[in-house]
Design an enzyme around this catalytic site. Sequence first.
Site, PDB file in Angstrom:
ATOM      1  N   ASP A   1      34.288  39.984  43.700  1.00  0.00           N
ATOM      2  CA  ASP A   1      35.562  40.114  42.975  1.00  0.00           C
ATOM      3  C   ASP A   1      36.752  40.243  43.919  1.00  0.00           C
ATOM      4  O   ASP A   1      37.785  40.816  43.557  1.00  0.00           O
ATOM      5  CB  ASP A   1      35.537  41.314  42.010  1.00  0.00           C
ATOM      6  CG  ASP A   1      34.311  41.331  41.127  1.00  0.00           C
ATOM      7  OD1 ASP A   1      34.048  40.311  40.468  1.00  0.00           O
ATOM      8  OD2 ASP A   1      33.604  42.361  41.097  1.00  0.00           O
TER       9      ASP A   1
ATOM     10  N   HIS B   1      34.644  33.241  38.929  1.00  0.00           N
ATOM     11  CA  HIS B   1      35.894  33.014  39.647  1.00  0.00           C
ATOM     12  C   HIS B   1      37.006  32.757  38.643  1.00  0.00           C
ATOM     13  O   HIS B   1      36.874  31.899  37.774  1.00  0.00           O
ATOM     14  CB  HIS B   1      35.770  31.827  40.607  1.00  0.00           C
ATOM     15  CG  HIS B   1      34.911  32.116  41.793  1.00  0.00           C
ATOM     16  ND1 HIS B   1      34.456  31.137  42.650  1.00  0.00           N
ATOM     17  CD2 HIS B   1      34.423  33.277  42.270  1.00  0.00           C
ATOM     18  CE1 HIS B   1      33.728  31.695  43.606  1.00  0.00           C
ATOM     19  NE2 HIS B   1      33.692  32.989  43.388  1.00  0.00           N
TER      20      HIS B   1
END
Length: 430
Positions: free
Chosen positions: A13, A41
Site C-alpha cells: 500500500d 493498485h
Amino acid sequence: MTNIVVVGLQWGDEGKGKVVDWLSNNADAVVRFQGGNNAGHTIVIQEKTYKLNLLPSSILHNNKLSIIGNGVVLDPYALMSEIDNLRINGININTQNLVISESCPLVLNIHKEADTLFEQLRQNTIGTTNKGIGPCYADKISRRALRVCDLFDKKDILYNKVNNLLNYHNLLRQNFNILPIEASKLVDELLDIAPKILPFVKPVWKVIHDLTQQNKTIIFEGAQGTFLDIDHGTYPFVTSSNTIAPQAFVGGGINLSHSSCILGVIKAYTTRVGNGPFFTEQKNEIGKSMFERGNEIGTVSNRERRCGWFDAVLAKQAIILSGVSGLVLTKLDVLDQFSEIKICTQYKYDGVIYDYIPASSYVQNNLEPIYETVPGWKENTFGSVTYEDLPKNAISYIKKIEEILKVPVYLISTGPERNAMIIINDKFLK
C-alpha cells in the site's frame, strides 16, 4: 530510460501503482512478476479512480504492452471481470496490449475455499484476503497446480490433470465434511473460460527477451511490500510469494545480465493491513489522524489500515534486500498537521538494541521502537509541484530520511492524481 524494478519497502500500500502508471509514460512495457488478485493498485486520472488487481498499471496507457509474468497466480474469472470493468470505462484491452504467461498457475474456487478452511484452523489468524493465493502457490510447489497452458489441452488430458488436483482437495474437503468436487464439472468450467483467456497467452520469457533485444524499456511492477515477502517478511504474517526486487527476474523470466534501476516506494509514515507485528503502530489520535488524512482503506480487503510513524530500521533492511537505487516518497501531505514527527531509528528488547528486524516472531512481538523526533511543518504540501514549493521543515524531513537510509529520494508523490509528482533526481529516467 533503463529498465526499472518498482518494489514496496513496507507492508504494501505504498503507492506503487501510481508510480508505475507515471513511469509507464516513458516505458514500452510493464511486467507484473508475483502475487495475484490479492494485490490492489489505485490510480487516479483526471479525478477518475481506477482499481487494478491483476493487470499491470500500464494498461491505462495507449500503446504500452502489459505483461502478466509466470510468477503471478492467475484467477481467470477475476481477470476477466477486471478486463470487462475497464472496457466499460473506455479502456481498450486486446491481444496487442496484454500478454499472459503460459506458465501462470490458475487460482480456482477450490483455492478460495481452502484459504478459508486453513484460516479457520490457525490458532492466530493471519488475516488472509481469502482470494486463494496461498493454496494455489502451495499446489504449484507440490506440482499439482493447473497452469494457463493446460487450457490448451484436449478434454481428456485436462481431465486427468484436474483429477490429480482434486485427489488432494477433495481429501481436504472430506476432513471438513464438505462435498467433493466432480472433476467433469471443473473441466467444463475451465473449458468455458478458456476461450476468453487463451488469445492473450504467450511465452512471456521470450516476449521479454525480444523486447530487451530491441532495447525497449521495461518496468517490473511489484505487488505487496518487502515485509510481506514469504522469506524475508514478518513470518508467518506474510503473503505466499517473494515480493523483493530479485523476484522480478524469476517471476518475469529475464536473466540477470540485464541491468535495472531499482526504485523503492515508501510512505512518509507506515501502514499495515491485517494482523502481524507493527513496531511503530500508533493506537491513538496520531494513528487515527494518519488513517483519516491518508484515507487508509485496503484496495482489496476493504479493511482499515493500521498506521504509525516512519520506521527507518524497516526501510533500511528493505533497501538492502532489494538493492534499491533510489526512493519514491509518497503521502508526505498526511504529516502536514503534526507539529513534531517521529522516526524510528532502532529497536529494543530485553536490554538488547537492534538495528534490524530479528527473524523470531516472539522477539518481533516484543520489540520497542526507539525514536528520533524532528519538527513538523504545519503547512499544506498537497499538490505541490516543485521541490522549492515544499515547506522548509518538510524538506528537512526528506533530507533526514535520505541521511538515515543512505539512499537518495528521486521522486515525491504529492497527491493521488497521475501528475502530482515532484522530480528531485531524474537520472534514472535517462
